[in-house]
Write an enzyme that holds these catalytic residues in place. Structure first.
Site, short mmCIF file in Angstrom:
data_model
loop_
_atom_site.label_atom_id
_atom_site.label_comp_id
_atom_site.label_asym_id
_atom_site.label_seq_id
_atom_site.Cartn_x
_atom_site.Cartn_y
_atom_site.Cartn_z
CG HIS A 1 -0.37 0.27 2.53
ND1 HIS A 1 0.01 -0.72 3.39
CD2 HIS A 1 -0.06 1.42 3.15
CE1 HIS A 1 0.50 -0.20 4.50
NE2 HIS A 1 0.48 1.11 4.38
CG ASP B 1 0.23 -4.04 2.80
OD1 ASP B 1 0.22 -3.51 1.68
OD2 ASP B 1 0.32 -3.39 3.86
CB SER C 1 3.34 2.18 5.94
OG SER C 1 2.07 2.03 6.50
#
Length: 392
Positions: free
Chosen positions: A132, A162, A237
């Site tokens: 993402h 992911d 992230s």
């Protein structure tokens, strides 16, 4: 004579009191400074003796020094912004949500630029990050800890876990991070999260492993998260979760939050899963998983009663079977209750997805099902799991 002395004394006292009143009113700091000066006279201070080459007891400096140079900042950009479709949360905006802690984003538009993190895992310039972080990006820039910046290209990514793999072409890269082993991680172990939260710069936070093998979270299709209370925020992230040896044990992915910030519940993809996905991407350009073409549904008390099965039955209801798909060709029909795959019990939909995905397409899966109360054994040749549909 006595009266004259008394008058002189009274005048002196009066002048002193008047001067004290004036100073106290106009310059009170003079009196404070004088009092403090008298208070600190004769005080002896003792300073500690330190060797700058020796770390403080209990410090994680060595682990951070070892791992931090391999953590990079990732900047992604789009040519233009476009309206973004958001998933609702049941209509209650105050409910806690699972959020990817990517860079700050406007509420109604996809950003023209965003910020994330990544981890350098090889001297050839291979970087692990989240799908993402780089999905739909037109350009990807990677900034190393020493300030150098490079353009990165996507080797491949896997939205169902992911995980994404990038590559930069650069010389004299910092030492890549050392991969740890998830078997050595235990609940209660201290872990460190390294990334670039809110774009403030490379940051380290600490916490403990709160849980291992956390699934049913609803973030990814295939879940096996490390849960931690280390403070992780937007921009983290794709960053590193390391142990106290400085070895990589996870890729930070998401937080449980109702305000966008850390609330002490964060999730990281364990290094064994990230490594497996990375190796598949490097070898084949993508991740290949098994698939049998069924629509599974978790059992509950009402379903068991309607199927006439004992309340202690463990399995998954196959409410739909794709016509002409692998399961249908193997004899599976809608209404079957799948109770085992290759001899391993199947407790719920999430476990079934993992069990089938681990079987190479073309290989045979031995399924044990309940049909009208009778147990049957079926052989199904698995197919290749279709790529997930992208949301516009």
């Amino acid at each position: 004579m006595f009266n004259r002395l008394w008058l002189l004394f009274a005048q002196v006292v009066t002048i002193f009191l008047a001067a004290f009143f004036i100073i106290a009113t106009l310059k009170p700091s003079w009196l404070t400074d004088a009092q403090m000066s008298s208070m600190v006279q004769g005080v002896t201070l003792k300073e500690g003796s330190y060797d700058s080459a020796v770390t403080n007891p209990g410090s994680y400096h060595d682990a951070v020094k070892k791992s931090m140079p391999a953590v990079v900042n990732i900047f992604t950009s789009k040519v233009s912004a476009k309206p973004k479709t958001r998933k609702g949360n049941g209509g209650n905006s105050a409910d806690p949500l699972f959020k990817f802690f990517f860079g700050d984003q406007p509420p109604d538009f996809e950003p023209s630029s965003s910020l994330g993190s990544g981890v350098l895992v090889s001297p050839e310039g291979i970087i692990l990050t989240n799908h993402h972080v780089i999905s739909d990006a037109d350009e990807i820039d990677v900034a190393l800890a020493d300030g150098r910046k490079f353009k990165a290209k996507i080797i491949g990514s896997d939205p169902e876990t992911d995980i994404a793999v990038l590559k930069i072409d650069a010389k004299q890269l910092p030492p890549p991070i050392t991969l740890g082993k998830i078997d050595s991680a235990h609940v209660g172990d201290v872990v460190l999260a390294i990334g670039n939260p809110f774009g403030v710069g490379q940051t380290v936070t600490s916490g403990i492993i709160s849980a291992l093998g956390r699934d049913h979270v609803g973030i990814n299709t295939f879940e096996n998260f490390i849960q931690t209370d280390a403070a992780i925020n937007p921009g983290n992230s794709g960053g590193a979760l390391v142990d106290t040896r400085g070895n990589l044990i996870g890729i930070n992915t998401a937080i449980y939050s109702n305000n966008g910030g850390s609330m002490g519940i964060g999730f990281a993809i364990p290094i064994n899963l990230a490594k497996q996905v990375m190796e598949s991407i490097l070898s084949n350009g993508s991740v290949t998983r098994g698939w049998i073409g069924v629509e599974p549904q978790n059992l509950n008390k009402e379903l068991l009663e309607s199927l006439g099965l004992p309340t202690n039955t463990v399995g998954v209801l196959l409410s739909g079977v794709l016509e002409g798909g692998p399961a249908a060709r193997g004899g599976v029909v809608p209404g079957d209750v799948l109770i085992a795959v290759n001899g391993d019990s199947c407790k719920d939909v999430r476990q079934l997805l993992n069990q089938i995905a681990q079987i190479e397409p073309g290989n045979e899966a031995n399924l044990k099902v309940l049909r009208k109360g009778k147990e049957l054994s079926l052989k199904v040749q698995t197919g290749k799991r279709p790529k997930p549909k992208t949301m516009n």
